[in-house]
Design a protein around this motif. Sequence first.
Motif, PDB file in Angstrom:
ATOM      1  N   ASP A  56      -0.343  -0.642  24.509  1.00 33.05           N
ATOM      2  CA  ASP A  56       0.582  -1.764  24.716  1.00 33.05           C
ATOM      3  C   ASP A  56       0.143  -2.495  25.985  1.00 33.05           C
ATOM      4  O   ASP A  56      -0.403  -1.879  26.907  1.00 33.05           O
ATOM      5  CB  ASP A  56       2.038  -1.294  24.837  1.00 33.05           C
ATOM      6  CG  ASP A  56       3.023  -2.372  24.397  1.00 33.05           C
ATOM      7  OD1 ASP A  56       3.669  -2.214  23.338  1.00 33.05           O
ATOM      8  OD2 ASP A  56       3.135  -3.403  25.118  1.00 33.05           O
ATOM      9  N   LEU A  70      -4.339  -6.120  23.721  1.00 27.92           N
ATOM     10  CA  LEU A  70      -4.896  -5.791  22.395  1.00 27.92           C
ATOM     11  C   LEU A  70      -5.924  -4.665  22.535  1.00 27.92           C
ATOM     12  O   LEU A  70      -5.632  -3.653  23.179  1.00 27.92           O
ATOM     13  CB  LEU A  70      -5.467  -7.047  21.730  1.00 27.92           C
ATOM     14  CG  LEU A  70      -4.413  -8.148  21.462  1.00 27.92           C
ATOM     15  CD1 LEU A  70      -5.056  -9.385  20.855  1.00 27.92           C
ATOM     16  CD2 LEU A  70      -3.287  -7.655  20.579  1.00 27.92           C
ATOM     17  N   GLY A 100       0.496  -2.359  20.339  1.00 25.43           N
ATOM     18  CA  GLY A 100       1.863  -2.812  20.591  1.00 25.43           C
ATOM     19  C   GLY A 100       2.868  -1.730  20.240  1.00 25.43           C
ATOM     20  O   GLY A 100       3.784  -1.937  19.437  1.00 25.43           O
ATOM     21  N   THR A 117      10.018  -2.678  12.384  1.00 21.93           N
ATOM     22  CA  THR A 117       9.420  -1.366  12.685  1.00 21.93           C
ATOM     23  C   THR A 117       9.515  -0.456  11.455  1.00 21.93           C
ATOM     24  O   THR A 117       8.535   0.180  11.038  1.00 21.93           O
ATOM     25  CB  THR A 117      10.183  -0.677  13.846  1.00 21.93           C
ATOM     26  OG1 THR A 117      10.452  -1.620  14.864  1.00 21.93           O
ATOM     27  CG2 THR A 117       9.424   0.518  14.366  1.00 21.93           C
TER      28      THR A 117
END
Length: 195
Positions: free
Chosen positions: A61, A90, A40, A21
Amino acid sequence: MDKDRYDITVFPGVYPPSEDTYLLLDSLEIKPDDAFLEVGCGAGLITLVAAMKANDVVSIDSSLEAVRNTLQNLTRNDLLKNCHVIESDLLCALAPSSKFSLIVFNPPYLPQDDDQTDLDHALIGGEKGTEIAQRFIRQASEHLVAGGRIFVIVSTIADTDSIRETMTKCGFETETVAEASLFFEKIQVLRGVLW
Ligand SMILES: C[S@@+](CC[C@H](N)C(=O)[O-])C[C@H]1O[C@@H](n2cnc3c(N)ncnc32)[C@H](O)[C@@H]1O
């Protein structure tokens, strides 16, 4: 990136902000006029940083808990007003006409194994580990303006060459902009610019 400036909670079963991240966050160049999409979003840290910098932010997400978690963290940090958070596989829920200048994804990238955990949705990228990233790249190329950029994390645990090939086939000029060695893998941030 001053990650401690945000008040973040992480719901059970949601991926907590981690090395990948932070590597992705530190690589991003977010401009105020960017139309920004994070795929996501997990607990939402990248989305929060984008919401501080860009005027128009969409966050996706496939996990409803992650969507709720990101919404709560945006609210706690008073950053909800220029953001939309969507539950979607997606980019499937987006209208074909939705276009962005910057799309980012820290995808699940581990190959399938026999162990099961409640974080598999965040970690397992398919049988080979690359399937979700490949699908993402194809879809993202349909939702970018000309000259738009994607940033995606890849890991040497999976076949990173096949991901680069897909990016090239989809019209991206691809460059590795950051990398880090973790315990048993090297992770990289790939930047693709659509010709
Ligand atoms: C490695 S986590 C990254 C979370 C967060 N962006 C971060 O960097 O900390 C991957 C995230 O992608 C989400 N995800 C997995 N498959 C997805 C799909 N097909 N569509 C949308 N999101 C997906 C997972 O639920 C998870 O929140």
